[in-house]
Design an enzyme around this catalytic site. Structure first.
Site, short mmCIF file in Angstrom:
data_model
loop_
_atom_site.label_atom_id
_atom_site.label_comp_id
_atom_site.label_asym_id
_atom_site.label_seq_id
_atom_site.Cartn_x
_atom_site.Cartn_y
_atom_site.Cartn_z
N GLU A 25 1.26 -0.66 0.01
CA GLU A 25 -0.30 -0.25 -0.19
C GLU A 25 0.70 1.57 -0.12
OE1 GLU A 25 -3.51 2.32 -0.57
OE2 GLU A 25 -3.36 -0.13 -0.28
N PRO A 222 -27.32 31.15 0.66
CA PRO A 222 -28.31 31.68 2.04
C PRO A 222 -27.23 32.56 3.20
CG PRO A 222 -27.58 29.56 2.39
CD PRO A 222 -26.77 29.76 0.87
N ASP A 245 -26.27 43.07 -2.66
CA ASP A 245 -27.51 43.47 -2.60
C ASP A 245 -26.89 42.87 -0.61
OD1 ASP A 245 -28.55 43.15 -4.33
OD2 ASP A 245 -29.37 41.24 -4.36
N LYS A 267 -31.15 47.70 0.38
CA LYS A 267 -31.70 48.51 0.91
C LYS A 267 -31.65 47.98 2.43
CE LYS A 267 -36.08 48.51 -1.26
NZ LYS A 267 -37.44 48.12 -1.70
N GLY A 299 -28.42 33.67 -2.81
CA GLY A 299 -29.16 33.03 -2.86
C GLY A 299 -28.66 32.15 -3.76
N ASP A 300 -29.82 31.58 -5.13
CA ASP A 300 -29.36 31.82 -6.48
C ASP A 300 -29.83 33.05 -7.56
OD1 ASP A 300 -28.27 29.14 -8.49
OD2 ASP A 300 -30.20 30.78 -9.20
N ALA A 329 -32.23 29.71 -0.68
CA ALA A 329 -32.75 29.85 0.18
C ALA A 329 -33.80 28.27 0.85
CB ALA A 329 -33.63 30.69 1.08
N MET A 380 -40.97 35.01 0.40
CA MET A 380 -40.96 36.35 0.75
C MET A 380 -42.70 36.83 1.92
SD MET A 380 -39.62 38.43 -2.01
CE MET A 380 -39.29 36.81 -3.45
#
Length: 463
Positions: A25, A222, A245, A267, A299-300, A329, A380
């Site tokens: 081995e 996420p 974001d 925001k 997320g995506d 998410a 949401m």
């Protein structure tokens, strides 16, 4: 900083032999390493296990002889006994570098953990003290380097003379090579067998002073940085500007290049919110300036990320873009709670939808889908969860249909709630702060909700 007891270097073995004394081995482990080179690999042992058939090696099932080291560049001893001792003495007498497996004190050299992207090689060594650490470091470097990077390095070599003739300025030539080896477009072209054509075109553009920008729409997942894809990590390191974001955690944004410009378009209290039209204009302007733009979305990007509008703006402007998927998410929430959103004989499908702004027709459609055995994952909808649950029941869904809610999926602050549509309608729960995924369907009951706060019979707030 301590001093090294070894000097790291690359040892030339082309056209020579690497001799391994041993047939078990440990010898196989060395074979896996040295057969990455162009050397002729020779195995010599009285006892050879049938382990080497898949490797380009020459196997001699016999005793070792000193003449076996003729033309050898390196010698590995991977067994014990008289043959091993003779091999050690013979190697030292000839001045051939020797490695005795698992005996650092007898080694002239150590075998590092290697990240191989031929002709690029990265070697990590701990001088035999902590090979496990070397392997862990290797795994991190593997994640950083694109699979086709070695082939792109080969392109750089093939273009060297042309680059020198077209670009006389040394710093400008270095910038071209940086663009070449960090370009996802070149990587994709190379995977199609068109790397040289694409690289030559890039060279001509660079020589003519053209700077072509690109926008990468990257899913940040996420929130946990270790759920970011390897491709996303690489592109963040290559971006000139990161447009992100507000929901993307700073720890993920900080995975970008230290000198990259960062623009928060989300925001937040005291911060001007960008409209979608302004974001579209921003990324188009940056790309037109020749910058590599990482548009980082939670997320995506293709799932409630408004990527379609940004793609449309980039197409209209004739700019290059690439989509880098992320963990949405809902998938993170399913993983957090071990909820099989598709389950044989229970749920044959999975629907992701946004509850915010849903009209009565959509809710009627969702209720029918859930009745047919599909699992709903509603984004949401936290502030209107009770209302949505009531309307689903009004459209025929059983009040006893299982419900599970995950807030801050994929993050250390994740909290969970469970119940059914009836308990959600009662509206006793005050959910924790953060984005929520609401699962509705029979498959929800198969998840791990034992420690979840119940949606009925109590008022609570989980911070």
């Amino acid at each position: 900083m301590g001093q090294l007891n070894t000097f790291p270097l690359s040892y030339k073995v082309q056209g020579q032999r690497i001799v391994i004394v041993g047939g078990g081995e440990e010898a196989l482990n060395k074979v896996r390493l040295v057969t990455k080179t162009t050397a002729q690999v020779v195995i010599i042992s009285r006892s050879v296990e049938p382990l080497f058939s898949g490797f380009p090696v020459e196997v001699h099932a016999r005793a070792f002889a000193a003449a076996d080291l003729d033309g050898a560049a390196l010698v590995f001893v991977a067994e014990e006994g008289a043959d091993a001792e003779l091999a050690k003495v013979s190697a030292r007498a000839r001045g051939i570098p020797l490695n005795v497996v698992d005996v650092p004190s007898e080694c002239d050299f150590y075998t590092p953990s290697i990240v191989e992207r031929a002709p690029l090689t990265v070697a990590i060594s701990t001088e035999g003290d902590a090979p496990v650490l070397a392997r862990l470091v290797r795994a991190r470097i593997e994640a950083m380097l694109a699979p086709n990077l070695g082939k792109i390095a080969g392109l750089a070599g093939r273009l060297r003379h042309l680059a020198e003739s077209l670009i006389q300025d040394g710093p400008s030539r270095r910038r071209f090579y940086e663009r070449l080896v960090t370009s996802p477009e070149i990587e994709r072209a190379e995977s199609r067998g068109e790397g040289l054509v694409a690289a030559t075109k890039l060279l001509q553009q660079h020589a003519a002073g053209e700077r072509r920008g690109v926008v990468w729409l990257i899913g940040a997942g996420p929130g946990s940085e270790d759920l970011l894809t390897l491709r996303a990590q690489r592109l963040l390191q290559e971006a000139d500007v990161i447009v992100h974001d507000q929901l993307v955690p700073s720890v993920v944004v900080d995975m970008g290049r230290r000198d990259a410009e960062r623009i928060d378009v989300g925001k937040a209290k005291g911060h001007h919110s960008f409209s979608q039209a302004q974001i579209n204009t921003l990324i188009v302007r940056l790309a037109r300036e020749g910058k590599r733009v990482a548009r980082l979305k939670s997320g995506d990007p293709m799932v409630f990320g408004r990527a379609g509008e940004e793609i449309s703006a980039l197409r209209k402007a004739g700019l290059q873009y690439q989509i880098v998927p992320g963990i949405s998410a809902a998938l993170a929430a399913a993983a957090d709670t071990a909820t099989p959103v598709t389950l044989r004989k229970v749920s044959s499908g999975f629907i992701m939808a946004t509850a915010h702004g849903a009209d009565d027709g959509e809710l009627n459609h969702w209720a029918q889908l859930a009745q047919s055995g599909l699992t709903l994952a509603l984004y949401m909808g936290k502030s209107i969860a009770s209302e949505v649950a009531g309307r689903l029941v009004a459209h025929g869904l059983s009040p006893l249909t299982p419900v599970g809610i995950v807030v801050n999926a994929g993050r250390s602050t994740m909290t969970t709630y469970s119940g059914n549509l009836s308990s959600l309608i009662e509206g006793h729960a005050t959910l924790a702060d953060g984005p929520a995924i609401i699962f509705v369907g029979e498959a929800v009951e198969a998840g791990d909700w034992a420690d979840a706060a119940q949606l009925a019979g109590m008022s609570f707030k989980v911070a």
